[in-house]
Write an enzyme that holds these catalytic residues in place. Structure first.
Site, mmCIF file in Angstrom:
data_model
loop_
_atom_site.group_PDB
_atom_site.id
_atom_site.type_symbol
_atom_site.label_atom_id
_atom_site.label_comp_id
_atom_site.label_asym_id
_atom_site.label_seq_id
_atom_site.Cartn_x
_atom_site.Cartn_y
_atom_site.Cartn_z
ATOM 1 N N ASP A 101 -11.808 -17.976 2.160
ATOM 2 C CA ASP A 101 -12.854 -18.961 1.925
ATOM 3 C C ASP A 101 -12.600 -19.646 0.593
ATOM 4 O O ASP A 101 -11.804 -19.180 -0.224
ATOM 5 C CB ASP A 101 -14.237 -18.296 1.979
ATOM 6 C CG ASP A 101 -14.367 -17.155 0.987
ATOM 7 O OD1 ASP A 101 -14.328 -17.419 -0.231
ATOM 8 O OD2 ASP A 101 -14.505 -15.987 1.414
ATOM 9 N N CYS B 27 -6.571 -10.930 0.003
ATOM 10 C CA CYS B 27 -6.282 -10.372 1.324
ATOM 11 C C CYS B 27 -7.493 -9.552 1.719
ATOM 12 O O CYS B 27 -8.051 -8.841 0.890
ATOM 13 C CB CYS B 27 -5.040 -9.487 1.234
ATOM 14 S SG CYS B 27 -4.622 -8.682 2.790
ATOM 15 N N GLU C 16 21.462 -13.122 11.215
ATOM 16 C CA GLU C 16 20.078 -13.377 10.775
ATOM 17 C C GLU C 16 20.021 -13.561 9.258
ATOM 18 O O GLU C 16 19.264 -14.392 8.752
ATOM 19 C CB GLU C 16 19.171 -12.224 11.206
ATOM 20 C CG GLU C 16 18.806 -12.295 12.682
ATOM 21 C CD GLU C 16 17.837 -11.208 13.107
ATOM 22 O OE1 GLU C 16 17.002 -11.485 13.976
ATOM 23 O OE2 GLU C 16 17.917 -10.085 12.570
ATOM 24 N N ARG D 132 -11.993 1.859 8.530
ATOM 25 C CA ARG D 132 -10.606 2.234 8.234
ATOM 26 C C ARG D 132 -10.560 3.543 7.437
ATOM 27 O O ARG D 132 -9.832 3.673 6.453
ATOM 28 C CB ARG D 132 -9.876 1.126 7.470
ATOM 29 C CG ARG D 132 -8.372 1.173 7.662
ATOM 30 C CD ARG D 132 -7.612 0.371 6.641
ATOM 31 N NE ARG D 132 -6.209 0.282 7.014
ATOM 32 C CZ ARG D 132 -5.234 -0.026 6.179
ATOM 33 N NH1 ARG D 132 -5.484 -0.297 4.924
ATOM 34 N NH2 ARG D 132 -3.990 -0.083 6.599
ATOM 35 N N ASP E 61 0.824 -1.216 0.000
ATOM 36 C CA ASP E 61 0.000 0.000 0.000
ATOM 37 C C ASP E 61 0.862 1.272 0.000
ATOM 38 O O ASP E 61 1.925 1.293 0.613
ATOM 39 C CB ASP E 61 -0.852 -0.053 1.288
ATOM 40 C CG ASP E 61 -1.990 0.936 1.267
ATOM 41 O OD1 ASP E 61 -2.091 1.719 0.317
ATOM 42 O OD2 ASP E 61 -2.786 0.896 2.229
ATOM 43 N N MET F 145 -8.755 -5.773 0.690
ATOM 44 C CA MET F 145 -10.109 -5.271 0.935
ATOM 45 C C MET F 145 -10.194 -5.053 2.434
ATOM 46 O O MET F 145 -10.087 -6.011 3.184
ATOM 47 C CB MET F 145 -11.094 -6.343 0.472
ATOM 48 C CG MET F 145 -12.532 -5.980 0.408
ATOM 49 S SD MET F 145 -13.338 -5.929 2.021
ATOM 50 C CE MET F 145 -15.018 -5.797 1.500
ATOM 51 N N GLY G 98 -7.851 -7.381 4.944
ATOM 52 C CA GLY G 98 -7.350 -7.008 6.268
ATOM 53 C C GLY G 98 -6.774 -8.253 6.918
ATOM 54 O O GLY G 98 -7.106 -8.600 8.044
ATOM 55 N N GLY G 99 -5.942 -8.973 6.168
ATOM 56 C CA GLY G 99 -5.495 -10.297 6.595
ATOM 57 C C GLY G 99 -6.502 -11.323 6.115
ATOM 58 O O GLY G 99 -6.868 -11.356 4.946
ATOM 59 N N TRP H 70 -4.583 -8.512 -3.880
ATOM 60 C CA TRP H 70 -5.916 -7.872 -3.956
ATOM 61 C C TRP H 70 -6.450 -7.766 -2.527
ATOM 62 O O TRP H 70 -6.884 -8.751 -1.949
ATOM 63 C CB TRP H 70 -6.833 -8.730 -4.821
ATOM 64 C CG TRP H 70 -8.241 -8.231 -4.955
ATOM 65 C CD1 TRP H 70 -9.164 -8.071 -3.956
ATOM 66 C CD2 TRP H 70 -8.906 -7.835 -6.165
ATOM 67 N NE1 TRP H 70 -10.348 -7.603 -4.459
ATOM 68 C CE2 TRP H 70 -10.225 -7.449 -5.807
ATOM 69 C CE3 TRP H 70 -8.521 -7.773 -7.507
ATOM 70 C CZ2 TRP H 70 -11.159 -7.021 -6.758
ATOM 71 C CZ3 TRP H 70 -9.457 -7.348 -8.442
ATOM 72 C CH2 TRP H 70 -10.752 -6.975 -8.063
HETATM 73 C C1 GLA Z 1 -4.213 -4.711 5.102
HETATM 74 C C2 GLA Z 1 -3.388 -5.914 4.713
HETATM 75 C C3 GLA Z 1 -1.938 -5.677 5.031
HETATM 76 C C4 GLA Z 1 -1.458 -4.445 4.292
HETATM 77 C C5 GLA Z 1 -2.338 -3.257 4.624
HETATM 78 C C6 GLA Z 1 -2.011 -2.064 3.749
HETATM 79 O O1 GLA Z 1 -4.239 -4.534 6.470
HETATM 80 O O2 GLA Z 1 -3.868 -7.045 5.349
HETATM 81 O O3 GLA Z 1 -1.169 -6.802 4.675
HETATM 82 O O4 GLA Z 1 -1.480 -4.709 2.911
HETATM 83 O O5 GLA Z 1 -3.705 -3.557 4.458
HETATM 84 O O6 GLA Z 1 -2.813 -0.991 3.995
#
Ligand code: GLA
Length: 727
Positions: A533, A525, A613, A442, A366, A478, A527-528, A476
């Site tokens: 589904d 995706c 690391e 959001r 983003d 949302m 928001g995670g 993608w």
């Molecule tokens: C969501 C996604 C994150 C990231 C943010 C960006 O929360 O799940 O992985 O891409 O948006 O705004």
């Protein structure tokens, strides 16, 4: 194999290990007679008991026969208003305002192969499938219901879908149309649902069925973080390896309802489908409505085999993998490292430190478009922010490619910020009812994706970006639940179509993207994991499992997800510590072991990691690449329950053919005087000898029965991996 007894109207669906049967009886009512471990066949309707039960009405054809009631008999697709008071699957309203649906058997069709559903996701494939369509009709209104069954014998998978056709001569309003109804007359079952919230998705909850209706649902416009459209009914004693269980998944990414009713007669009914909340579909004469597909797996031997059958079917017959036959790239994503604050130099720096570690795909998350400097602006303006990325992607992408990485991009097409050019030009494109203030989520609004013009505009804008450079991956996203769902293009009496039309619109966009760019790997995706589904998996072969990248929380999230969905679909990244969601710090080794039981990538500024690391990451990436097939395509065994407070969480992947296996384990919080422990493995060939981590060799039966002694671990959350190969 589908076996028909046309004399007696008995339809039997056999899979390798299960049998499913229905029968149209003397009144042409379609009764469900059996679903369970495979049996030889015959007419299993002898199992149905007829008894006069007080307060249970009798259909007209039954005359004064009081032992025949729709309420007490197992229905294949439940109706309403005419005597079955349990959960309905179908409810419609003709112009007379009645709410009665009374279905009678009409005919059937048997076809080789698998049916498909226009505009909706569905399992596919030519080999190994058979299709049965059973047609029912409400004789008074001529509403017809076609019940679709797809049988994938080898995988014990039976898919179902429903098409309702208005064959009458006046308009009907459809209020409810479930995809699956399963009447199990006998059994004391537990119901398992997969629940949670943002950053804590798909935690299993198990409870015995009690009398009445118990349900999980979503009314958020997405399948949601909160409940998953996948549920399990099982014997009360069922475990990973023992007991009868039924898994049911809905291939749908919008509002759903999964409801189970246990009746006064201790019959059990599961109904799964689109949520009737704010759903009403108008069907003019001749028009049809198709309900989304549902898929069932019955396992006579516990959850483990149920999950593995779903995994195999999803991998082989649901997703479309652009990398098919090849390895999907190990990626580096910049989100947790930079959030919105980056420029081209920063991105190139991250890519530069990733390349020597073996990472292969750079994903720009983003913040690259419009005036997107925070989450309050820019959504909808799908053009490159030239201040951050001068010269656009045409300038940036070759620089990334020169470092040896391919390039991927983040988009959130369904959304619009009020502070955007798009909103200033088209405020009416956002969902919102006239005269009502918007509800933000959001800080953003949702575009009305039920509208073709809105979708076309967004698609073209994104297409221009995709065409401007060599892009091989799209995330993608949302990021809000739907509210204010009112479409300016639908009349008042059709607003009940808006939610479902939105989901269909998302599917149409994803389908276009998939077809126009068959080489692009799309990661879903929400928001995670808010839309993790089986519907989305048809379009996006992997889905970001959760915004929670804490390796220890991920043990649970990925374990819960694995009940239906395979490793190869679970987006998982190792991220920086202290973790951004929990503040916890665990070692790079532990983070890698957990993330590589998903699609695997890193989400951190690798320039800021220590040399030590970096060496670990290099080894992890090389190990993952070497064992990619085993990890991604192997049979998955949960060796412990991640939700029980135990000394460790362990799981394994076993290659088809059982010549190789990978066992992974992460300990819990350390304690002194830890007892000696032995981990018993699963899924190995008892007659094959396996070398463990390149050292000694032991027979499979020994490793499964006697087990592997665990070392004494020092400190919290320690990882261990055992690589087994046949000698
Ligand atoms: C969501 C996604 C994150 C990231 C943010 C960006 O929360 O799940 O992985 O891409 O948006 O705004």
């Amino acid at each position: 194999m589908i076996v028909l007894d046309t004399q007696n109207n008995v339809f039997t669906l056999h899979t390798k290990r299960t049998t499913y049967q229905m029968k149209a009886d003397q009144y042409r009512v379609l009764l469900h007679t059996y679903y369970g471990p495979r049996v030889s066949g015959g007419d299993l309707s002898y199992l149905i008991q007829f008894a006069d039960r007080g307060a249970s009405p009798n259909p007209n054809e039954a005359g004064h026969r009081r032992d025949y009631s729709l309420e007490t008999l197992p229905q294949e697709y439940s109706t309403c208003g005419v005597g079955d008071f349990r959960l309905p699957s179908l409810e419609f309203e003709p112009q007379d305002g009645s709410h009665m649906a009374d279905l009678r058997y009409v005919n059937y069709q048997l076809r080789p192969g698998k049916y498909s559903l226009e505009g909706l996701p569905a399992f596919w494939g030519d080999q190994g499938w058979e299709t049965l369509v059973v047609c029912l009709e409400d004789p008074s209104t001529h509403m017809q219901v076609e019940l679709y069954y797809g049988v994938l014998e080898e995988r014990d998978l039976i898919t179902r879908a429903v098409r309702v056709v208005n064959r009458g001569n006046s308009t009907v309003r459809l209020h409810r149309c479930a995809s699956l109804c399963l009447d199990l007359q006998r059994g004391d079952f537990d119901l398992i649902t997969f629940d949670g919230c943002h950053a804590q998705e798909r935690n299993p909850h198990r409870a015995p069925l009690r009398h009445g209706v118990q349900s999980v649902e979503s009314v958020r416009g997405t399948s949601s973080h909160h409940h998953n459209p996948f549920v399990v009914l099982c014997d009360q004693g069922a475990t990973e390896d023992y007991g009868l269980c039924y898994g049911a998944a809905l291939l749908y990414s919008g509002n759903f309802l999964a409801a189970v009713e246990r009746t006064h007669l201790e019959h059990n009914r599961l109904v799964l489908g689109i949520n009737p909340y704010h759903f009403c579909w108008t069907l003019s004469p001749g028009e049809a409505f198709t309900a989304p597909e549902a898929a069932m797996v019955c396992s006579p031997s516990g959850f483990g085999e149920m999950s593995r059958q779903f995994h195999r079917a999803i991998r082989e017959n649901l997703i479309h993998d652009p990398c098919q036959g090849k390895r999907r790239p190990v990626l580096i994503n910049n989100w947790e490292a930079t959030e919105f604050t980056f420029d081209a130099e920063k991105l190139v720096d991250i890519a530069r430190s990733a390349a020597p570690l073996g990472l292969e795909l750079f994903v720009m998350d983003d913040g690259w478009f419009g005036q997107r400097d925070n989450d309050k602006s820019g959504l909808g303006d799908w053009f490159v922010n030239q201040d951050k990325l001068p010269g656009g992607l045409g300038a940036l992408v070759p620089r990334i490619q020169e470092l040896g990485l391919s390039f991927g991009i983040w988009v959130e097409p369904e959304m619009i910020s009020e502070d955007s050019q798009l909103y200033r030009e088209h405020p009416d494109w956002a969902f919102g009812a006239p005269g009502r203030p918007h509800t933000r989520g959001r800080s953003q609004l949702t575009l009305d994706f039920s509208r073709q013009d809105v979708r076309d505009h967004i698609y073209e804008a994104i297409k221009t970006v995709l065409d401007s450079a060599d892009i091989t991956y799209v995330k993608w996203d949302m990021n809000r639940s739907l509210t204010d769902v009112w479409s300016a293009q639908l009349p008042a009496d059709r607003q009940g179509e808006a939610f479902h039309r939105y989901t269909l619109g998302v599917y149409e966009m994803l389908d276009r993207l998939r077809r126009d760019y068959p080489h692009i790997l799309i990661e879903g995706c929400t928001g995670g994991g808010g839309r993790f589904d089986a519907g989305m998996l048809y379009y996006t072969p992997q889905i970001w499992c959760s915004d929670n990248t804490d390796a220890i929380d991920r043990l649970r999230i990925q374990c819960g997800t694995s009940f239906c969905y395979p490793v190869s679909t679970m987006g998982a990244h190792a991220s920086a510590v202290p973790n951004a969601q929990t503040g916890r710090s665990v070692s790079m080794e532990t983070r890698g072991v957990v993330a590589m039981s998903g699609t695997f990538g890193y989400e951190m500024d690798l320039g800021e990691t220590t040399q030590a690391e970096k060496e670990i990451i290099k080894e992890q990436v090389a190990f993952f690449k070497e064992h990619y097939e085993l990890i991604q395509q192997g049979d998955y065994y949960r060796l412990t329950d991640a939700f029980q407070e135990g000394p460790y969480t362990a799981w394994a992947q076993v290659a088809p053919g059982r010549r190789e296996a990978l066992v992974s384990l992460v300990t819990g919080p350390a304690r002194s005087a830890e007892p000696l422990r032995t981990l018993r493995l699963k899924g190995l060939d008892p007659d094959v000898c396996y070398q463990v981590n390149g050292e000694g060799a032991w027979p499979g039966d020994v490793l499964m029965q006697a087990g592997w002694p665990l070392p004494m671990f020092w400190n919290d959350y320690q990882p261990m991996q055992l690589y087994l190969s046949a000698v």
